[in-house]
Design a protein around this motif. Structure first.
Motif: not given
Length: 248
Positions: A228-248
């Motif tokens: 925004t400060h640079r007047g750019e048209a868009d910006y990227g996004r980081q993704m944060s993930l968390i989950g539970l392993p599938a049961r055997a």
């Protein structure tokens, strides 16, 4: 090679990760189904999910800077509910949150087999998104005293200057999160500290704040405020993930 996925010590043993810019732009907002830019985003998301929990079903929400929390369902990406946090006790489900300065919060109660993820911008943090995700985890059997939480890469206090109308939205008890600004009538806001306080007040005793500033570390993270400060048209996004392993 630049590091693509960051992890928190407090969530050791729990499949999770915070992406960096090296992993690619994870954002889907504003992209049409036939947009040529969509393909690399989907590739990046698939690669990130496979790194954190291979074979898991990736799920997210349509983030609106609010405080609603939902239990993860089987919706498609084009039918995501409007919310800013989600929880699950289902193995094989990978919760996702997108950020580009706001605080990504990942939570787990390993004993109960319950995980949560929250997008905590200042609006959501003030509005109660942290309390909402904790309450939702409790409904699935988690206990606050057992929950571990990590706050991922977020805009740092030295990079987050705010004005008087912003400061007035907070109470007198929040003064410690506002340091002197670079000019009169401005302050430097500590968003990760504010979110960490909300977790502690919610009964979470294991909280880790990753020491990264999305605005200042240009080569490593996307930043909405920097774009925004640079007047750019868009910006990227980081993704944060968390989950539970599938049961055997």
């Amino acid at each position: 090679m630049a590091e693509q996925v960051l992890q928190a010590d407090v969530l050791a043993g729990v499949p999770h990760g915070f992406s960096t810019a090296a992993a690619g732009d994870m954002g889907l907002r504003g992209m049409a189904a036939d947009d040529a830019a969509l393909a690399p985003v989907l590739v990046a998301r698939t690669r990130m999910a496979g790194t954190v929990l291979p074979g898991a079903r990736l799920t997210g929400v349509w983030q609106v800077h609010g405080a609603a929390c939902v239990e993860a369902g089987d919706w498609g990406d084009d039918a995501r509910p409007q919310a800013d946090a989600l929880v699950t006790d289902r193995p094989g489900v990978l919760l996702s949150i997108l950020t580009a300065d706001c605080a990504p919060v990942l939570l787990a109660d390993c004993a109960a087999g319950v995980v949560g993820a929250a997008h905590a911008g200042w609006k959501g943090a003030v509005g109660g998104v942290v309390e909402a995700v904790l309450a939702s985890m409790e409904r699935l059997g988690a206990r606050r005293g057992r929950i571990a939480a990590a706050i991922g890469p977020t805009i740092g206090q030295p990079s987050y200057e705010v004005d008087a109308p912003f400061r007035e939205r907070f109470g007198a008890g929040d003064a410690r999160f506002f340091g002197p600004g670079t000019q009169a009538g401005h302050w430097q806001f500590d968003l990760p500290g504010f979110v960490a306080r909300a977790l502690a007040e919610g009964g979470v005793t294991q909280v880790e704040v990753l020491p990264y500033d999305t605005y200042a570390e240009e080569a490593r993270f996307f930043s909405f405020r920097r774009a925004t400060h640079r007047g750019e048209a868009d910006y990227g996004r980081q993704m944060s993930l968390i989950g539970l392993p599938a049961r055997a």
